[in-house]
Motif scaffolding. Structure first.
Motif, short mmCIF file in Angstrom:
data_model
loop_
_atom_site.label_atom_id
_atom_site.label_comp_id
_atom_site.label_asym_id
_atom_site.label_seq_id
_atom_site.Cartn_x
_atom_site.Cartn_y
_atom_site.Cartn_z
N SER A 47 -3.68 -9.91 1.93
CA SER A 47 -4.23 -11.14 1.46
C SER A 47 -5.69 -11.17 1.98
CB SER A 47 -3.47 -12.22 2.12
OG SER A 47 -3.79 -13.33 1.34
N THR A 48 -6.47 -12.32 1.53
CA THR A 48 -7.65 -12.40 1.82
C THR A 48 -8.00 -13.89 2.50
OG1 THR A 48 -8.09 -13.13 -0.14
CG2 THR A 48 -8.70 -10.72 0.04
N THR A 49 -8.65 -13.90 3.29
CA THR A 49 -9.09 -15.11 4.07
C THR A 49 -9.28 -16.53 2.92
OG1 THR A 49 -10.25 -14.16 5.89
CG2 THR A 49 -10.80 -16.47 5.62
N GLY A 50 -8.45 -17.59 3.21
CA GLY A 50 -8.48 -18.53 2.39
C GLY A 50 -7.35 -18.55 1.32
N ALA A 51 -6.76 -17.48 0.96
CA ALA A 51 -5.82 -17.18 0.07
C ALA A 51 -4.46 -17.55 0.72
CB ALA A 51 -5.90 -15.78 -0.71
N ALA A 52 -3.38 -17.47 -0.26
CA ALA A 52 -2.01 -17.81 0.26
C ALA A 52 -1.65 -16.47 1.16
CB ALA A 52 -0.90 -17.75 -0.83
N PRO A 53 -0.94 -16.93 2.61
CA PRO A 53 -0.65 -15.59 3.27
C PRO A 53 0.26 -14.40 2.68
CG PRO A 53 -0.23 -17.66 4.17
CD PRO A 53 -0.60 -17.89 2.98
N ASP A 54 0.00 -13.28 3.15
CA ASP A 54 1.12 -12.21 2.48
C ASP A 54 2.32 -12.34 3.20
OD1 ASP A 54 2.20 -9.82 1.88
OD2 ASP A 54 0.94 -8.63 3.63
N PHE A 55 3.36 -12.66 2.61
CA PHE A 55 4.91 -12.84 3.24
C PHE A 55 5.51 -11.81 2.79
CE2 PHE A 55 3.61 -17.53 3.07
CZ PHE A 55 3.36 -17.67 4.34
N ILE A 56 5.08 -10.49 2.34
CA ILE A 56 5.82 -9.74 1.92
C ILE A 56 5.94 -8.59 3.12
CG2 ILE A 56 6.62 -7.47 0.55
CD1 ILE A 56 6.52 -10.44 -0.89
N SER A 57 6.95 -8.07 3.70
CA SER A 57 7.05 -7.17 5.00
C SER A 57 6.75 -5.89 4.49
CB SER A 57 8.49 -6.93 5.30
OG SER A 57 9.38 -6.10 4.61
N ASP A 58 6.01 -4.98 5.50
CA ASP A 58 5.49 -3.73 5.48
C ASP A 58 6.74 -2.85 5.79
OD1 ASP A 58 2.99 -4.47 4.60
OD2 ASP A 58 2.17 -2.75 5.72
N GLN A 59 7.00 -1.87 5.13
CA GLN A 59 8.09 -0.88 5.27
C GLN A 59 7.79 0.51 5.22
OE1 GLN A 59 10.96 -1.84 2.04
NE2 GLN A 59 12.67 -0.63 3.07
N THR A 60 8.67 1.18 5.95
CA THR A 60 8.27 2.80 5.78
C THR A 60 8.93 3.16 4.54
OG1 THR A 60 10.28 3.12 6.97
CG2 THR A 60 8.37 3.16 8.33
N PRO A 61 8.24 4.38 3.80
CA PRO A 61 7.21 5.22 4.12
C PRO A 61 5.96 4.74 3.69
CG PRO A 61 8.20 6.26 2.39
CD PRO A 61 8.95 5.05 2.46
N ALA A 62 5.89 3.45 2.81
CA ALA A 62 4.53 3.29 2.46
C ALA A 62 3.55 2.87 3.48
CB ALA A 62 4.75 1.77 1.46
N ASN A 63 4.05 2.12 4.68
CA ASN A 63 3.43 1.99 5.71
C ASN A 63 4.04 2.61 6.98
OD1 ASN A 63 2.13 1.10 8.30
ND2 ASN A 63 1.94 -0.93 7.41
N ALA A 64 3.60 3.91 7.49
CA ALA A 64 4.37 4.50 8.35
C ALA A 64 4.71 3.97 9.56
CB ALA A 64 3.42 5.60 9.13
N GLY A 65 3.92 2.60 9.85
CA GLY A 65 4.19 1.88 10.91
C GLY A 65 5.01 0.56 10.64
#
Ligand SMILES: [Ca+2]
Ligand SMILES: [Ca+2]
Length: 265
Positions: A47-65
């Protein structure tokens, strides 16, 4: 010349015990270990400052962490206006690190500094607001919730953790911090064993103690981690036991020969 010696019941018993002991040892060696891992992870980076927050979780392998399970956070704004809670500057504490304990900094592939987070303003109007996320914890146990927070001025000085095992119909409190002040810090709440193996688990963080009327940034929430161990699937355990049994059967002949040699000596 050696005399024929009839088989003695005592030595037979000894051999059976020895077999049972070796079987137990092998079984212990073949039951799969339950490793602690990051189950669900929210870093609020998309997301970006001032916009709605990013409420989607980050998952492997798209994000290794990322975590091993996807989830979507929901928010209850309390009595105040929705716009008081938005995306904004984040915290680096409690970013995820693959294979390490919660609280380390490392393999989260979103490397923006300070990145994005939940930014909560006008706290006075939002007491009893909360964020929560569902988890299918059917194969999860020994879970811990942790996140980074910073509470300036009159932000939410009290933050309370709740869990539900009926999909969010009823909640039970399992942790609370009070007197939170400014400064980036990690809050950690171990979940009770009642949350283990619950497919309808929902984890909630509630906000209270807010006294601010203003639009200055007060409370920041970032890097929400649900950490825990994955319960080995029954099929894996059965496979391991069968493997152990097969080895026992294989070893049995050698063991019997060995015991016979000892008896003959
Ligand atoms: Ca972040
Ligand atoms: Ca995301």
């Amino acid at each position: 010349m050696r005399k024929f010696k009839p088989r003695q019941p005592r030595s037979l018993l000894f051999r059976l015990l020895a077999l049972a002991a070796s079987g137990l040892l092998l079984t212990a060696a073949f039951v799969p270990e339950a490793n602690a891992t990051l189950l669900v992870y929210f870093n609020f980076e998309d997301s970006t400052t001032g916009a709605a927050p990013d409420f989607i979780s980050d998952q492997t392998p798209a994000n290794a962490g990322g975590g091993i399970q996807a989830s979507t956070m929901t928010i209850n704004y309390g009595p105040g206006a929705q716009g008081d809670f938005a995306s904004g500057p984040g915290l680096l504490l409690n970013r995820s690190f693959v294979g390490d304990a919660a609280g380390s900094t490392g393999n989260d592939s979103d490397i923006a500094d300070p990145g994005q987070a939940l930014n909560l303003r006008s706290s006075k109007d939002h007491n009893l607001s909360y964020i929560q996320f569902p988890v299918n914890a059917f194969f999860f146990q020994n879970m811990t919730l942790s996140y980074a927070t910073n509470n300036n001025g009159n932000g939410f000085t009290t933050q309370t953790a709740f869990y539900s095992i009926d999909g969010g119909a009823t909640f039970t409190q399992f942790g609370q911090v009070t007197g939170l002040t400014a400064g980036s810090q990690i809050v950690t709440f171990p979940l009770p064993s009642g949350a283990n193996a619950q497919p309808g688990l929902v984890v909630r963080i509630g906000f209270s103690g807010g006294k601010s009327n203003g639009q200055d940034l007060q409370t920041v929430i970032d890097n929400v981690q649900l950490y825990g161990t994955v319960i080995p699937e029954p099929a894996t355990v059965v496979g391991g036991l069968l493997g152990a049994f097969g080895l026992c059967w294989h070893q049995r002949r050698r063991l019997v020969r060995f015991l016979q040699l000892r008896r003959a000596a």
